[in-house]
Design an enzyme around this catalytic site. Structure first.
Site, PDB file in Angstrom:
ATOM      1  CD  GLN A  52      38.116  65.117  -1.855  1.00 13.72           C
ATOM      2  OE1 GLN A  52      37.759  65.080  -3.016  1.00 13.72           O
ATOM      3  NE2 GLN A  52      39.241  65.720  -1.484  1.00 13.72           N
ATOM      4  CG  ASP A  55      41.522  66.426 -11.206  1.00 14.39           C
ATOM      5  OD1 ASP A  55      41.449  65.308 -10.676  1.00 14.39           O
ATOM      6  OD2 ASP A  55      41.732  67.462 -10.551  1.00 14.39           O
ATOM      7  CD  GLU A 112      44.343  68.675  -6.246  1.00 15.77           C
ATOM      8  OE1 GLU A 112      43.927  67.778  -5.496  1.00 15.77           O
ATOM      9  OE2 GLU A 112      43.672  69.142  -7.185  1.00 15.77           O
ATOM     10  CG  HIS A 158      44.157  63.034  -5.287  1.00 17.43           C
ATOM     11  ND1 HIS A 158      43.755  61.851  -5.818  1.00 17.43           N
ATOM     12  CD2 HIS A 158      43.499  64.020  -5.986  1.00 17.43           C
ATOM     13  CE1 HIS A 158      42.882  62.088  -6.786  1.00 17.43           C
ATOM     14  NE2 HIS A 158      42.709  63.389  -6.921  1.00 17.43           N
ATOM     15  CD1 TRP A 201      37.815  70.522  -6.650  1.00 19.32           C
ATOM     16  CD2 TRP A 201      36.406  68.874  -7.186  1.00 19.32           C
ATOM     17  NE1 TRP A 201      37.437  69.888  -5.496  1.00 19.32           N
ATOM     18  CE2 TRP A 201      36.570  68.882  -5.795  1.00 19.32           C
ATOM     19  CE3 TRP A 201      35.538  67.916  -7.756  1.00 19.32           C
ATOM     20  CZ2 TRP A 201      35.922  67.978  -4.945  1.00 19.32           C
ATOM     21  CZ3 TRP A 201      34.898  67.010  -6.906  1.00 19.32           C
ATOM     22  CH2 TRP A 201      35.095  67.042  -5.534  1.00 19.32           C
ATOM     23  CG  HIS A 219      38.148  62.931  -9.137  1.00 21.47           C
ATOM     24  ND1 HIS A 219      38.379  62.592  -7.824  1.00 21.47           N
ATOM     25  CD2 HIS A 219      39.320  63.466  -9.595  1.00 21.47           C
ATOM     26  CE1 HIS A 219      39.624  62.900  -7.504  1.00 21.47           C
ATOM     27  NE2 HIS A 219      40.217  63.442  -8.554  1.00 21.47           N
ATOM     28  CG  HIS A 277      43.945  62.049 -11.960  1.00 24.39           C
ATOM     29  ND1 HIS A 277      44.784  61.827 -10.880  1.00 24.39           N
ATOM     30  CD2 HIS A 277      42.897  62.755 -11.462  1.00 24.39           C
ATOM     31  CE1 HIS A 277      44.267  62.377  -9.800  1.00 24.39           C
ATOM     32  NE2 HIS A 277      43.114  62.959 -10.128  1.00 24.39           N
TER      33      HIS A 277
HETATM   34  N1  17E Z   1      39.333  66.092  -4.954  1.00 28.26           N
HETATM   35  C1  17E Z   1      40.595  66.512  -4.738  1.00 28.26           C
HETATM   36  O1  17E Z   1      41.085  66.422  -3.592  1.00 28.26           O
HETATM   37  N2  17E Z   1      41.311  67.030  -5.735  1.00 28.26           N
HETATM   38  C2  17E Z   1      40.799  67.127  -6.941  1.00 28.26           C
HETATM   39  N3  17E Z   1      41.528  67.655  -7.916  1.00 28.26           N
HETATM   40  C3  17E Z   1      39.485  66.687  -7.192  1.00 28.26           C
HETATM   41  C4  17E Z   1      38.787  66.167  -6.166  1.00 28.26           C
HETATM   42  C5  17E Z   1      38.913  66.807  -8.538  1.00 28.26           C
HETATM   43 FE   FE2 Z   2      42.180  64.392  -8.799  1.00 26.06          FE
END
Ligand code: 17E
Ligand code: FE2
Length: 412
Positions: free
Chosen positions: A151, A308, A212, A209, A314, A58, A56
């Protein structure tokens, strides 16, 4: 090539490995060299593992930290805002150069398989196009799996559904979703229905995702698991992050665990970033915000670890090294029992291979592709503790990355 006297994972005795035509030809306790065979004795006593897997990350956002500004609050939401401000700078060339650099960082750390999420909430899909091209260009060195990642959401972003569908048609390997970021709970459930519908329509994997956020009421996971079960997609489905699970009450988790097990789905925790972004709305005590890795593992559910982020909005740090995720994951998850330490490489090798759906091709056995790494340590316990370098990374029998052993001298 004949590699002499290396330790395969945590074997008690060393073994020799013969590699020919890019495959593991023979593995045995003491193989005699064939006429003219190259014999490599310099790694006697070192540990050999299958290549590391980044399950995982980005890549589209990597190596952009501080541009145009730093994420000072350390929240997921400010990170998303910083990324939004970087987006106008994206060009295909810029993405390919930057992501190419990150891939080389990963290769230098023994990674040969990467699952990257790529933000597809962009009407031009610039980053996706660039990474699709790069995926082909680096194929001989790295397998790149692309998740079409919305996103801002599938229903909470203009044409979100169409963009997701287009990304899958263009060649993304998996469909994503972000239920906790959708405007409403109804959108959240419906976005997951769309994600499953499109994945099935195009024969793709799913990586969501999921939850989170430190909101105990964020319950996208139960829907993901139920759809994975009902559609029969099972282990083609992955829930990433699931940090809200840290905050759920235990009575709910007991109920939830049943469908999680029935679903056969995978989980990815991102220990460094989950701890960094999580607990930001807390005073004290502050939550760790990593999903329940210990409990999921104890139930026989597959969990892998991901980074990540590599130096982006992030995560202001990040080096593309899976060992660091294991190190942080074990501490954060209360998993420093002896057996837990010894087996922890599995979070970034075999478990991650299951998440990526790599099948039987992965691993070290006679007849398989000779993909492997040699660590500067005799076992994983030491490799983890002393942060051992990857001395060699071989792919189909070909050397693709190497490092010199570090030397330290203490003068007393
Ligand atoms: N975007 C998101 O929604 N969550 C993340 N952990 C990252 C990007 C890195
Ligand atoms: Fe992520």
């Amino acid at each position: 090539m004949l590699l002499k006297q290396v330790y395969l994972e945590h074997a008690k005795e060393p073994a020799d490995i013969r590699i020919s035509d890019g495959k593991f030809e023979k593995i045995g306790p003491d193989l005699a060299p064939l006429p003219g065979e190259e014999v490599e004795e310099g790694f006697a006593g070192k540990m050999v593992l299958p290549p590391f897997i980044e399950s995982h990350v980005h890549l589209d956002t990597c190596l952009t930290a501080g541009r145009p500004r730093w994420n000072l609050s350390g929240t997921l939401f400010e990170g998303i805002q910083c990324w939004e401000e970087y987006k106008p700078f994206l060009t295909k060339q810029e993405v390919k150069e930057r992501v190419g650099q990150a891939i080389r960082l990963q290769a230098g750390n023994g990674i040969q398989h990467v699952r990257t999420h790529v933000d597809i909430n962009d009407p031009k899909l610039t980053a996706l196009e660039a990474i699709l091209e790069l995926r082909e260009e680096v194929r001989d060195y790295m397998d790149i799996q692309i998740v079409a990642f919305p996103q801002y959401g599938i229903l909470s972003y203009p044409n979100g559904r169409e963009l997701l569908e287009q990304a899958l048609k263009m060649g993304a390997d998996a469909a994503g979703a972000i239920p906790h970021f959708e405007f409403t709970r109804e959108y959240s459930v419906e976005s997951l229905n769309i994600c499953f519908e499109l994945a099935q329509k195009y024969g793709k994997l799913i990586d969501v995702h999921c939850d989170e956020i430190d909101d105990e009421a964020s319950r996208g996971l139960e829907t993901v698991a139920t759809r994975a079960y009902e559609t029969g997609m099972g282990d083609m489905v992955t829930a990433s992050h699931t940090t809200a699970m840290h905050s759920y009450n235990n009575a709910y988790v007991i109920r939830l665990m049943r469908i999680l097990k029935m679903s056969g789905m995978n989980f990815v925790a991102n220990p460094c970033v989950n701890v960094h972004l999580g607990g930001r709305a807390d005073t004290y005590p502050k939550r760790r915000s990593m999903t329940r890795v210990k409990e999921l593992t104890a139930e026989g559910i597959n969990v892998s670890f991901g980074s990540d982020d590599i130096f982006d909005p992030w995560n202001p740090l990040g080096n593309g090294k899976m060992r660091d995720q294991v190190f942080m994951g074990l501490y954060t998850g209360h998993m420093l029992g002896y057996e837990e330490i010894v087996n922890s490489y599995r979070f970034v090798t075999y478990n991650a291979a299951r998440t990526l759906h790599l099948g039987d091709a992965y691993g070290i056995a006679e007849g398989k592709d000779a993909d492997f790494v040699i660590l500067d340590a005799g076992n994983w316990y030491d490799a983890l503790n002393y942060d051992a370098a990857v001395l060699r990374s071989y792919r189909h029998g070909r050397l693709i990355a190497s490092a010199q052993p570090a030397r330290k001298e203490v003068l007393f």
